[in-house]
Design a protein around this motif. Sequence first.
Motif, short mmCIF file in Angstrom:
data_model
loop_
_atom_site.label_atom_id
_atom_site.label_comp_id
_atom_site.label_asym_id
_atom_site.label_seq_id
_atom_site.Cartn_x
_atom_site.Cartn_y
_atom_site.Cartn_z
N LEU B 75 0.00 -8.16 3.99
CA LEU B 75 0.43 -7.94 2.60
C LEU B 75 -0.66 -7.35 1.72
O LEU B 75 -0.44 -7.10 0.53
N ARG B 96 0.41 1.65 0.44
CA ARG B 96 0.52 0.27 -0.04
C ARG B 96 1.73 0.07 -0.97
O ARG B 96 2.54 -0.83 -0.77
N ILE B 97 1.84 0.92 -1.98
CA ILE B 97 2.90 0.74 -2.98
C ILE B 97 4.28 0.90 -2.33
O ILE B 97 5.17 0.06 -2.53
N LEU B 100 5.01 -2.11 -0.17
CA LEU B 100 5.33 -3.33 -0.93
C LEU B 100 6.72 -3.28 -1.57
O LEU B 100 7.32 -4.32 -1.83
N ARG B 101 7.21 -2.07 -1.81
CA ARG B 101 8.58 -1.93 -2.35
C ARG B 101 9.62 -2.46 -1.37
O ARG B 101 10.69 -2.89 -1.75
#
Lengths: 259, 325
Positions: B75, B96-97, B100-101
């Motif tokens: 994570l 990463r973004i 994480l979505r």
Amino acid sequence: MRFLTLFYSEYLKTRRSTAIWLIIAGSLFTPSIIFAARMYRQKVIAPMYLSPNFWQTAWNQAWEATAFFVLPMGIIMATGLITQLEWRNNAWKQLHTTPQRLTTIFFTKFFVIAFLLLQFFLLFNCCLYGLAVLPALLLPHVAFPPAPYPFAQFLQGNINFFLDCLPIVGLQYALSLHFRNFLVPLGIGFLLWILSIGILSWEHSYTLPYIYCAFEQVRNTSRALKLTSPIDIHLLSVAYFLVFLSIGYVVYVNKPEKG
Amino acid sequence: MLQPIHTNAMLYSVETENLSYRFPRGVGSSVLPFPPSASAPQILHNVNLRVPEGSIYGFLGQNGAGKTTTLRLILGLLTKQQGIIRVLGKSFEENRIAGLREIGSLIESPSLYSHLTASENLTIYQKIHGVPKGRIAEVLDLVGLARTGTKKAAEFSLGMKQRLGLAIALLHKPSLLILDEPTNGLDPNGIIEMRELLKQLQREQGITILISSHLLSEIEKLVTHVGIIHGGKLLFQGTLEELLQKREKSSQIILETSDARRTMSVLEQFHITGRVESSSVILPFLERETIANIARELVREDISLYGIRAQNDDLETIFMNLVKD
């Protein structure tokens, strides 16, 4: 637009929080004491209300304790309380797994603190005005102050105090993002604040980052103590703030453990 | 939207390659990601986790085995030191973004703002994820917290907090759910409810679920795939059926008789090596027919047979056998 939405999501966390109550209590503190003192001495305050310097006196009285005591202490505590919303609720890990850049999280949280500070200034000025005129409305022998309210001068005064307290915001924010224990940033903040007040009269006191609110107040009002600075203290203040905020940002973004 | 990786005819929602981690120690290590010293304790050793798409992957291990560290690395809550992490086929580090979505997570205890209500807690994340406001009522209903009203999260029971944590994780309709010991502290009823809810989510929405636990018995009714970690090393990874077969082979038979010494003599006739432990005789896994033959022989030898039982649900035993392997 997206930043505003994310800012709002951060601001929602302050609902019913201790930080909000601290802002309200802090902004009411000095104006309420002055109001209580005037009501206590109601028989002798009538001439004061007729003075052409009524507003300047009210401003100086209200800012005396605020600049020295309420504002620095309030910032030290409120900044810690805002970051404690994440620490205490073990919420950093959830926040850091939302699809946001760390930069966004850092600045939305900072802007929430800055926004609370603006709320403090707004509420403080409203209280200053409201509680100053209230005796005139309550007591028949006290006239409403005929002196015009010096809006532009007070606005400039507010801007100066706002700039002067920014180094405290910057360093306290950096510290409270890093330390889980609320007492660490609180202790460091109080020590720096006490140190600043303790050596206020020192010729190089202008170099201390937590001193500028008191420095500005003394410079505006004290005849006994003359404080000078070779550099504009507001510029110094902004410079300190930018340094502290940058350090806080670098440490936050590079932290190996994010909750 | 990221698509799952396609490797060796298998789609993986999460994949790690040689993931290793040492606890950073020393001056400044908590401030900046200085490389850990060689003497720092190694937490993970080349973990190659593969979570198939659409699976419920049980990540098993004792406390301190490295489960939470692995999940926190996946994570991005810990700075990766060595190895590769892919989420839905893309390098997590570089995406990463976007990654994480697609992920909903509940790591250890739920992260709730205790001074806010369930709905207010969800509103914070609704703004972040940009999902419609109506989704809040949907997930509250899904986890059975629709009627909590103005009650603050601080007043919730542990089970309610866990369910609200799950609602936060599900709010943005993730395709991958990462749950770290979500049943910790729940009563048996709560555990069953949580299990049924996760099954429903996987069945109806096709969500891949990566769930960690230290109790095999707790998740064996839930998972399709299992990974076992011990001392930072992934000792087993495969389907639940594969693990059950392995467990059967590593299980033990316990004989309780009136005379353990004579029982051992009988066993010698069958060329079986056992051991005596506090009047019981412990045997390795045996075929059903062999057990029946031993029982018959014991009776014939006039040895009273009080009980025969299999011991095969002990995760510790599986760990030990896997370590020995």
